[in-house]
Design a protein around this motif. Structure first.
Motif, PDB file in Angstrom:
ATOM      1  N   VAL A 142       1.494 -26.684 -42.131  1.00 49.99           N
ATOM      2  CA  VAL A 142       2.304 -25.463 -42.099  1.00 49.99           C
ATOM      3  C   VAL A 142       2.444 -24.949 -43.524  1.00 49.99           C
ATOM      4  O   VAL A 142       2.440 -25.722 -44.479  1.00 49.99           O
ATOM      5  CB  VAL A 142       3.697 -25.709 -41.472  1.00 49.99           C
ATOM      6  CG1 VAL A 142       3.563 -26.244 -40.054  1.00 49.99           C
ATOM      7  CG2 VAL A 142       4.530 -26.660 -42.304  1.00 49.99           C
ATOM      8  N   LEU A 174       0.078 -24.028 -38.216  1.00 52.06           N
ATOM      9  CA  LEU A 174       0.866 -22.808 -38.028  1.00 52.06           C
ATOM     10  C   LEU A 174       0.044 -21.654 -38.588  1.00 52.06           C
ATOM     11  O   LEU A 174      -0.363 -21.681 -39.756  1.00 52.06           O
ATOM     12  CB  LEU A 174       2.194 -22.919 -38.767  1.00 52.06           C
ATOM     13  CG  LEU A 174       2.977 -21.619 -38.984  1.00 52.06           C
ATOM     14  CD1 LEU A 174       3.456 -21.040 -37.667  1.00 52.06           C
ATOM     15  CD2 LEU A 174       4.154 -21.843 -39.938  1.00 52.06           C
ATOM     16  N   ASN A 198      -0.277 -17.379 -39.035  1.00 48.00           N
ATOM     17  CA  ASN A 198       0.204 -15.996 -38.928  1.00 48.00           C
ATOM     18  C   ASN A 198      -1.040 -15.133 -38.795  1.00 48.00           C
ATOM     19  O   ASN A 198      -1.742 -14.899 -39.782  1.00 48.00           O
ATOM     20  CB  ASN A 198       1.010 -15.602 -40.156  1.00 48.00           C
ATOM     21  CG  ASN A 198       1.565 -14.187 -40.064  1.00 48.00           C
ATOM     22  OD1 ASN A 198       1.021 -13.345 -39.352  1.00 48.00           O
ATOM     23  ND2 ASN A 198       2.631 -13.909 -40.788  1.00 48.00           N
ATOM     24  N   TYR A 241      -2.056 -12.470 -41.364  1.00 44.27           N
ATOM     25  CA  TYR A 241      -2.630 -12.788 -42.664  1.00 44.27           C
ATOM     26  C   TYR A 241      -4.152 -12.627 -42.668  1.00 44.27           C
ATOM     27  O   TYR A 241      -4.784 -12.718 -43.719  1.00 44.27           O
ATOM     28  CB  TYR A 241      -2.279 -14.220 -43.068  1.00 44.27           C
ATOM     29  CG  TYR A 241      -0.831 -14.423 -43.457  1.00 44.27           C
ATOM     30  CD1 TYR A 241       0.021 -13.357 -43.698  1.00 44.27           C
ATOM     31  CD2 TYR A 241      -0.305 -15.706 -43.599  1.00 44.27           C
ATOM     32  CE1 TYR A 241       1.337 -13.548 -44.056  1.00 44.27           C
ATOM     33  CE2 TYR A 241       1.018 -15.912 -43.963  1.00 44.27           C
ATOM     34  CZ  TYR A 241       1.828 -14.831 -44.186  1.00 44.27           C
ATOM     35  OH  TYR A 241       3.147 -15.038 -44.554  1.00 44.27           O
ATOM     36  N   SER A 265       9.337 -14.111 -27.839  1.00 40.89           N
ATOM     37  CA  SER A 265       8.331 -15.169 -27.925  1.00 40.89           C
ATOM     38  C   SER A 265       7.801 -15.542 -26.545  1.00 40.89           C
ATOM     39  O   SER A 265       6.599 -15.751 -26.354  1.00 40.89           O
ATOM     40  CB  SER A 265       8.929 -16.402 -28.604  1.00 40.89           C
ATOM     41  OG  SER A 265       9.244 -16.128 -29.959  1.00 40.89           O
ATOM     42  N   HIS A 308       9.390 -14.329 -35.046  1.00 44.12           N
ATOM     43  CA  HIS A 308      10.727 -14.449 -35.624  1.00 44.12           C
ATOM     44  C   HIS A 308      11.617 -13.329 -35.104  1.00 44.12           C
ATOM     45  O   HIS A 308      11.169 -12.413 -34.405  1.00 44.12           O
ATOM     46  CB  HIS A 308      10.689 -14.485 -37.153  1.00 44.12           C
ATOM     47  CG  HIS A 308      10.150 -13.251 -37.825  1.00 44.12           C
ATOM     48  ND1 HIS A 308      10.539 -11.958 -37.503  1.00 44.12           N
ATOM     49  CD2 HIS A 308       9.270 -13.108 -38.862  1.00 44.12           C
ATOM     50  CE1 HIS A 308       9.940 -11.081 -38.280  1.00 44.12           C
ATOM     51  NE2 HIS A 308       9.150 -11.750 -39.110  1.00 44.12           N
ATOM     52  N   ASN A 331       3.298  -7.374 -42.918  1.00 44.11           N
ATOM     53  CA  ASN A 331       1.925  -7.508 -42.465  1.00 44.11           C
ATOM     54  C   ASN A 331       1.236  -6.154 -42.593  1.00 44.11           C
ATOM     55  O   ASN A 331       1.863  -5.142 -42.912  1.00 44.11           O
ATOM     56  CB  ASN A 331       1.860  -8.022 -41.016  1.00 44.11           C
ATOM     57  CG  ASN A 331       2.745  -7.212 -40.077  1.00 44.11           C
ATOM     58  OD1 ASN A 331       2.629  -5.996 -40.000  1.00 44.11           O
ATOM     59  ND2 ASN A 331       3.644  -7.889 -39.363  1.00 44.11           N
ATOM     60  N   ASN A 342       3.984 -12.211 -35.733  1.00 46.19           N
ATOM     61  CA  ASN A 342       3.475 -13.161 -34.758  1.00 46.19           C
ATOM     62  C   ASN A 342       3.094 -14.472 -35.433  1.00 46.19           C
ATOM     63  O   ASN A 342       2.618 -14.481 -36.575  1.00 46.19           O
ATOM     64  CB  ASN A 342       2.208 -12.624 -34.083  1.00 46.19           C
ATOM     65  CG  ASN A 342       2.418 -11.281 -33.447  1.00 46.19           C
ATOM     66  OD1 ASN A 342       3.472 -11.014 -32.890  1.00 46.19           O
ATOM     67  ND2 ASN A 342       1.413 -10.420 -33.524  1.00 46.19           N
ATOM     68  N   PHE A 343       3.254 -15.552 -34.720  1.00 43.71           N
ATOM     69  CA  PHE A 343       2.793 -16.858 -35.183  1.00 43.71           C
ATOM     70  C   PHE A 343       2.170 -17.593 -34.009  1.00 43.71           C
ATOM     71  O   PHE A 343       2.535 -17.359 -32.852  1.00 43.71           O
ATOM     72  CB  PHE A 343       3.960 -17.686 -35.737  1.00 43.71           C
ATOM     73  CG  PHE A 343       4.747 -16.978 -36.806  1.00 43.71           C
ATOM     74  CD1 PHE A 343       4.332 -17.001 -38.126  1.00 43.71           C
ATOM     75  CD2 PHE A 343       5.892 -16.258 -36.474  1.00 43.71           C
ATOM     76  CE1 PHE A 343       5.061 -16.331 -39.106  1.00 43.71           C
ATOM     77  CE2 PHE A 343       6.617 -15.588 -37.454  1.00 43.71           C
ATOM     78  CZ  PHE A 343       6.203 -15.623 -38.771  1.00 43.71           C
ATOM     79  N   TYR A 345       0.674 -21.694 -32.905  1.00 37.97           N
ATOM     80  CA  TYR A 345       0.282 -23.070 -33.181  1.00 37.97           C
ATOM     81  C   TYR A 345      -1.064 -23.281 -32.513  1.00 37.97           C
ATOM     82  O   TYR A 345      -1.216 -22.978 -31.311  1.00 37.97           O
ATOM     83  CB  TYR A 345       1.311 -24.059 -32.624  1.00 37.97           C
ATOM     84  CG  TYR A 345       2.567 -24.212 -33.463  1.00 37.97           C
ATOM     85  CD1 TYR A 345       2.616 -23.791 -34.789  1.00 37.97           C
ATOM     86  CD2 TYR A 345       3.705 -24.791 -32.914  1.00 37.97           C
ATOM     87  CE1 TYR A 345       3.763 -23.929 -35.549  1.00 37.97           C
ATOM     88  CE2 TYR A 345       4.866 -24.941 -33.671  1.00 37.97           C
ATOM     89  CZ  TYR A 345       4.887 -24.509 -34.979  1.00 37.97           C
ATOM     90  OH  TYR A 345       6.033 -24.647 -35.732  1.00 37.97           O
TER      91      TYR A 345
END
Length: 338
Positions: free
Chosen positions: A32, A88, A90, A93, A117, A143, A169, A231-232, A234
């Motif tokens: 992460v 993790l 994003n 990015y 989410s 988030h 972003n 947004n994220f 896993y």
């Protein structure tokens, strides 16, 4: 009949325990880029503990925070290449690389992190296998909706003209630029210095990040309107997934779920609420609430962004109309919209 059912359940549990006992124990490297004390990590710790318990102790996960395994922008590739077992990511990015999930970056879409989410994760599962085919998708989340925090008042879009603002972003950067702001590419960690020196006039973030990065005392004006989310995801290395037993894969699938997508951000969302409340009690902070006309201006300015998203998704070979209808249905189902 009850006794027979009980004995059958006991036998099944015993067989399950035996299966885990025979599994090769694994210690997965979880990369992460946030720090170990970031509020996301508290929900993640609960997730890790639950996986360990459900696997009978055969799956352990060790977190490598603060970009120990690589830069934030590289975390998708770290999982793809097997440098990390879980990461993790994003997606923002890697601008343009994951167009479908970037819907979650569009301004003024979501009202809260847990509900948002669940909506995002439920919807994106239909697209993840293709858009993120290099990895094993686990879950998507976001988030709490963030806004812009500035050194001077901003209430209407016209107030952005001439201001230098760090977007969270690329999608938000385009939106702010279209309203006259100059965007600054900088990390959240760099923003305090830029704001205090007058090099920047504002930054976009959830309220909790103001405390995390020590920005609250230099950005004291807040647009009181939830503007954007980040947004994220896993993701799991395909090499790692292949070496897990069927029983271990089943445990991971149970924890890579829409329910966990909402659950994992609950502490983070609560911290955001607490931080905002603290700022409201501080006389140095000013919250600017747009009137109905100004709110309509903010919302109307998103139309070109939505059109651009549709074009990107179509170019990627995805039915943009179906994708948009799907996310809107998920937002409605989870009561996650503004």
């Amino acid at each position: 009949m009850m006794r027979t059912a009980f004995l059958a359940a006991t036998a099944a549990a015993a067989l399950g325990g035996a299966a885990f006992a025979q599994d090769t124990p694994v210690d997965l490297r979880f990369g992460v880029w946030v720090g170990a004390t970031h509020p996301l990590m508290e929900g993640t710790a609960e997730w890790i503990d639950s996986i360990h318990e459900a696997s009978g102790g055969s799956i352990s996960i060790t977190v490598y925070p603060s970009q120990q395994l690589g830069s934030a922008a590289d975390h998708y590739d770290l999982a793809r290449d097997g440098i990390a077992d879980i990461t993790l990511v994003n997606p923002g990015y890697n601008a343009g690389r994951f167009p479908v999930i970037s819907y979650g970056e569009l301004p003024f879409r979501f009202n809260a992190a847990p509900a948002g989410s669940r909506a995002l994760d439920q919807w994106y599962r239909d697209y993840a296998a293709e858009e993120m085919s290099d990895v094993h998708f686990c879950m998507a989340f976001m988030h709490s909706p963030g806004t812009i925090h500035t050194t001077r008042p901003v209430t209407a879009p016209a107030d952005l003209s001439g201001l230098s603002v760090r977007p969270a972003n690329g999608t938000l950067g385009q939106y702010l630029s279209s309203q006259g702001a100059t965007t600054i590419q900088a990390t959240a960690a760099e923003m305090r210095d830029l704001l205090s020196r007058g090099t920047a006039d504002g930054t976009a973030s959830p309220y909790s990040s103001l405390a995390t990065w020590g920005i609250a005392d230099v950005a004291t004006h807040h647009l009181d309107m939830p503007m954007y989310t980040a947004n994220f995801v896993y993701v799991i290395s395909p090499v790692t997934w292949a070496r897990l037993s069927e029983a271990q894969q089943a445990v991971m699938n149970e924890h890579c779920s829409t329910e966990w997508a909402g659950r994992i951000v609950e502490v983070w969302a609560e911290e955001d609420t607490v931080e905002r409340a603290a700022l409201e009690e501080d006389g140095a902070h000013v919250f600017a609430t747009p009137d109905d006309s100004q709110r309509a201006e903010w919302l109307a300015a998103t139309d070109p962004m939505i059109a651009r998203w549709r074009d990107m998704v179509t170019a990627a070979g995805v039915d943009a109309g179906a994708a948009e209808a799907g996310i809107q249905a998920a937002i409605a189902e989870h009561d996650a919209g503004l």
